[in-house]
Design a protein around this motif. Structure first.
Motif, mmCIF file in Angstrom:
data_model
loop_
_atom_site.group_PDB
_atom_site.id
_atom_site.type_symbol
_atom_site.label_atom_id
_atom_site.label_comp_id
_atom_site.label_asym_id
_atom_site.label_seq_id
_atom_site.Cartn_x
_atom_site.Cartn_y
_atom_site.Cartn_z
ATOM 1 N N LYS A 26 13.280 51.999 -31.354
ATOM 2 C CA LYS A 26 13.526 50.815 -30.517
ATOM 3 C C LYS A 26 14.317 49.762 -31.288
ATOM 4 C CE LYS A 26 11.196 51.938 -26.750
ATOM 5 N NZ LYS A 26 11.822 52.017 -25.399
ATOM 6 N N ARG A 27 15.082 50.203 -32.293
ATOM 7 C CA ARG A 27 15.879 49.307 -33.140
ATOM 8 C C ARG A 27 14.994 48.215 -33.753
ATOM 9 N NH1 ARG A 27 20.566 46.845 -30.093
ATOM 10 N NH2 ARG A 27 21.631 46.719 -32.108
ATOM 11 N N ASN A 28 13.735 48.579 -33.996
ATOM 12 C CA ASN A 28 12.757 47.673 -34.606
ATOM 13 C C ASN A 28 12.532 46.409 -33.792
ATOM 14 O OD1 ASN A 28 12.067 49.324 -36.800
ATOM 15 N ND2 ASN A 28 13.860 48.655 -37.945
ATOM 16 N N ALA A 29 12.621 46.536 -32.463
ATOM 17 C CA ALA A 29 12.300 45.404 -31.583
ATOM 18 C C ALA A 29 10.837 45.020 -31.773
ATOM 19 C CB ALA A 29 12.573 45.774 -30.130
ATOM 20 N N MET A 30 10.579 43.733 -31.820
ATOM 21 C CA MET A 30 9.247 43.207 -32.130
ATOM 22 C C MET A 30 8.456 42.900 -30.864
ATOM 23 S SD MET A 30 8.950 42.973 -35.507
ATOM 24 C CE MET A 30 7.548 41.832 -35.638
ATOM 25 N N ASN A 31 7.259 43.473 -30.750
ATOM 26 C CA ASN A 31 6.335 43.023 -29.710
ATOM 27 C C ASN A 31 5.253 42.167 -30.364
ATOM 28 O OD1 ASN A 31 4.348 44.825 -30.784
ATOM 29 N ND2 ASN A 31 5.150 46.496 -29.503
ATOM 30 N N GLN A 32 4.375 41.602 -29.538
ATOM 31 C CA GLN A 32 3.393 40.654 -30.069
ATOM 32 C C GLN A 32 2.423 41.318 -31.031
ATOM 33 O OE1 GLN A 32 4.188 37.671 -29.354
ATOM 34 N NE2 GLN A 32 2.526 36.465 -30.236
ATOM 35 N N ALA A 33 2.053 42.569 -30.751
ATOM 36 C CA ALA A 33 1.139 43.276 -31.649
ATOM 37 C C ALA A 33 1.771 43.483 -33.019
ATOM 38 C CB ALA A 33 0.744 44.621 -31.034
ATOM 39 N N ASP A 81 2.216 32.922 -26.958
ATOM 40 C CA ASP A 81 2.852 33.914 -27.826
ATOM 41 C C ASP A 81 3.754 33.236 -28.854
ATOM 42 O OD1 ASP A 81 1.616 35.909 -26.397
ATOM 43 O OD2 ASP A 81 3.395 36.475 -25.255
ATOM 44 N N SER A 82 4.542 32.268 -28.396
ATOM 45 C CA SER A 82 5.452 31.561 -29.288
ATOM 46 C C SER A 82 4.686 30.842 -30.384
ATOM 47 C CB SER A 82 6.299 30.565 -28.486
ATOM 48 O OG SER A 82 7.082 29.768 -29.337
ATOM 49 N N ARG A 83 3.628 30.148 -30.022
ATOM 50 C CA ARG A 83 2.856 29.412 -31.028
ATOM 51 C C ARG A 83 2.183 30.359 -32.013
ATOM 52 N NH1 ARG A 83 4.030 25.377 -32.817
ATOM 53 N NH2 ARG A 83 1.985 24.433 -33.105
ATOM 54 N N ALA A 84 1.778 31.540 -31.530
ATOM 55 C CA ALA A 84 1.200 32.534 -32.442
ATOM 56 C C ALA A 84 2.254 33.028 -33.421
ATOM 57 C CB ALA A 84 0.627 33.701 -31.636
ATOM 58 N N GLN A 85 3.483 33.242 -32.938
ATOM 59 C CA GLN A 85 4.568 33.648 -33.837
ATOM 60 C C GLN A 85 4.852 32.570 -34.866
ATOM 61 O OE1 GLN A 85 7.921 34.752 -31.342
ATOM 62 N NE2 GLN A 85 6.597 36.025 -30.055
ATOM 63 N N HIS A 86 4.812 31.309 -34.454
ATOM 64 C CA HIS A 86 5.013 30.216 -35.409
ATOM 65 C C HIS A 86 3.988 30.290 -36.535
ATOM 66 C CE1 HIS A 86 7.005 27.548 -32.085
ATOM 67 N NE2 HIS A 86 7.782 28.531 -32.493
ATOM 68 N N ALA A 87 2.725 30.476 -36.167
ATOM 69 C CA ALA A 87 1.661 30.514 -37.169
ATOM 70 C C ALA A 87 1.845 31.694 -38.118
ATOM 71 C CB ALA A 87 0.307 30.591 -36.476
ATOM 72 N N GLY A 143 10.479 30.160 -33.963
ATOM 73 C CA GLY A 143 10.775 29.180 -35.006
ATOM 74 C C GLY A 143 12.239 29.048 -35.353
ATOM 75 N N GLY A 144 13.110 29.756 -34.636
ATOM 76 C CA GLY A 144 14.525 29.728 -34.968
ATOM 77 C C GLY A 144 15.175 28.369 -34.827
ATOM 78 N N SER A 145 14.741 27.586 -33.845
ATOM 79 C CA SER A 145 15.370 26.282 -33.637
ATOM 80 C C SER A 145 15.130 25.355 -34.818
ATOM 81 C CB SER A 145 14.855 25.632 -32.347
ATOM 82 O OG SER A 145 13.466 25.372 -32.434
ATOM 83 N N VAL A 146 14.123 25.656 -35.626
ATOM 84 C CA VAL A 146 13.864 24.884 -36.840
ATOM 85 C C VAL A 146 14.462 25.596 -38.057
ATOM 86 C CG1 VAL A 146 12.089 23.947 -38.372
ATOM 87 C CG2 VAL A 146 11.795 23.818 -35.885
ATOM 88 N N ARG A 147 14.040 26.840 -38.296
ATOM 89 C CA ARG A 147 14.435 27.518 -39.533
ATOM 90 C C ARG A 147 15.914 27.911 -39.551
ATOM 91 N NH1 ARG A 147 9.307 29.991 -38.503
ATOM 92 N NH2 ARG A 147 7.728 29.141 -39.900
#
Length: 269
Positions: A26-33, A81-87, A143-147
Motif C-alpha cells: 500500500k506504498r506504506n500508507a498510514m492508518n490510525q492503528a 484522530d488528528s490529535r492522537a497523531q499529534h501526541a 502536525g504538518g502545518s506546524v512542523r
C-alpha cells in the motif's frame, strides 16, 4: 529478526532502535492503528536506545494517510484522530533521544509529517515530497502545518498544498526537508552511520539539543538567550562534559577535519 506490530517493525541494534514502516503493498500508507504502533515503538526506543532511525520497507517511505479509512469519518472522530497523531509524533520530536528519518521514494502527506517530526532527515536520490491535501479537499492533520511550515516556510508549504506539485530530493534539500542526500538505496545506511556517531554524544547534550533548540526558536530574544544560558550551565555541570573537555584538552579527542570536496551534494554543512 525485527518484531512487527500493525505494519511497524522494531529492532534494537546495540544503542540504535530501527523502526520501519512495513506496508509496501500500500506504498506504506498510514492508518490510525499504524500511528498507534509507531507511538509504541517510539516509546520503547526511548526506554532502551540512545538514537532511533525511522525507515521504510519497500520503495517508498510513505505515500500518506490511508484515505479509505477516513472516507466516512465524522468531524469529531477526525479531530480525535488528528490529535492522537499529534501526541504520537510529539513522542518523536520532544522525546528523550534523537530520531533520524531515512527516506526514499514517496514521502507524501502524513509521510512527510512523520519525517518532519524527526531531528535529522536523510533521503536517497529517489525521494520526493508532496502535500496534495488541497487536491483531495482535505487539510493536513498530523502536525504538518506546524512542523513542515517551520522547515520550509509558510509560503512554500502553501504553494505545495495548493498546487500538489512534487519536490525532488535536491529541491527538498534546498528548502530544509533533507540534510543529506545519498545515492539510490543508501539512505538507511547513512542514517545508521549518523546514528552511531550521535549515540556517542552525551545523552544530556542530545536531550538539550533536540528539546532546547525548538523552544529557543519559539521564545522571545531575551528569553531564548536566558534559556540558552540555563542549558549551557546544566550540560557543563554534567559528568560527560567534564570527561569530554578533559579528553579534548589532553589532545585525546578526535579533531574536526575539513569537509570533503563533494560534501555539498550530500550534507547541509
Amino acid at each position: 529478526m525485527p518484531k512487527h506490530d500493525n505494519h511497524i517493525s522494531y529492532e534494537l541494534s546495540n544503542d540504535i532502535a530501527l523502526i520501519g514502516i512495513d506496508r509496501a503493498a500500500k506504498r506504506n500508507a498510514m492508518n490510525q492503528a499504524m500511528f498507534e504502533a509507531l507511538g509504541r515503538a517510539a516509546t520503547r526506543a526511548q526506554e532502551e536506545a540512545r538514537v532511533a532511525v525511522i525507515f521504510s520497507h519497500g520503495d517508498n517511505f510513505s505515500a500518506g494517510l490511508d484515505l479509505a479509512e477516513h472516507l466516512d469519518r465524522d468531524p469529531v472522530s477526525s479531530m480525535h484522530d488528528s490529535r492522537a497523531q499529534h501526541a504520537i509524533l510529539n513522542l518523536l520530536e520532544q522525546g528523550r533521544i534523537p530520531f533520524i528519518a531515512a527516506l526514499q521514494g514517496a514521502t507524501i502527506g502524513a509521510g512527510l509529517e512523520i519525517a518532519a517530526s524527526a531531528h535529522v532527515r536523510v533521503g536517497d536520490e529517489t525521494t520526493y515530497f508532496a502535500l496534495p491535501e488541497g487536491k483531495r479537499g482535505i487539510f493536513v492533520g498530523g502536525g504538518g502545518s506546524v512542523r513542515v511550515a517551520r522547515l520550509v516556510g509558510v509560503a512554500r508549504m502553501m504553494e505545495m498544498m495548493l498546487t500538489a506539485r512534487t519536490l525532488t530530493a535536491s529541491e527538498g534539500f534546498s528548502c530544509n526537508l533533507l540534510q543529506f542526500i545519498t545515492p539510490r538505496g543508501e539512505a538507511l545506511a547513512k542514517a545508521i552511520e549518523l546514528a552511531r556517531g550521535i549515540a556517542k554524544n552525551s545523552a544530556l547534550s542530545n536531550y538539550a539539543i533536540i528539546n532546547g533548540l525548538p523552544r529557543i526558536r519559539d521564545a522571545s530574544h531575551d528569553d531564548g538567550l536566558f534559556f540558552e544560558s540555563v542549558l549551557a550551565a546544566l550540560t557543563l555541570a554534567g559528568p560527560d562534559a567534564k570527561a569530554g573537555l578533559r579528553e579534548f584538552l589532553e589532545k585525546r579527542a578526535d579533531r574536526l577535519k575539513p569537509a570533503v570536496a563533494d560534501a555539498a551534494k550530500t550534507s547541509a554543512g
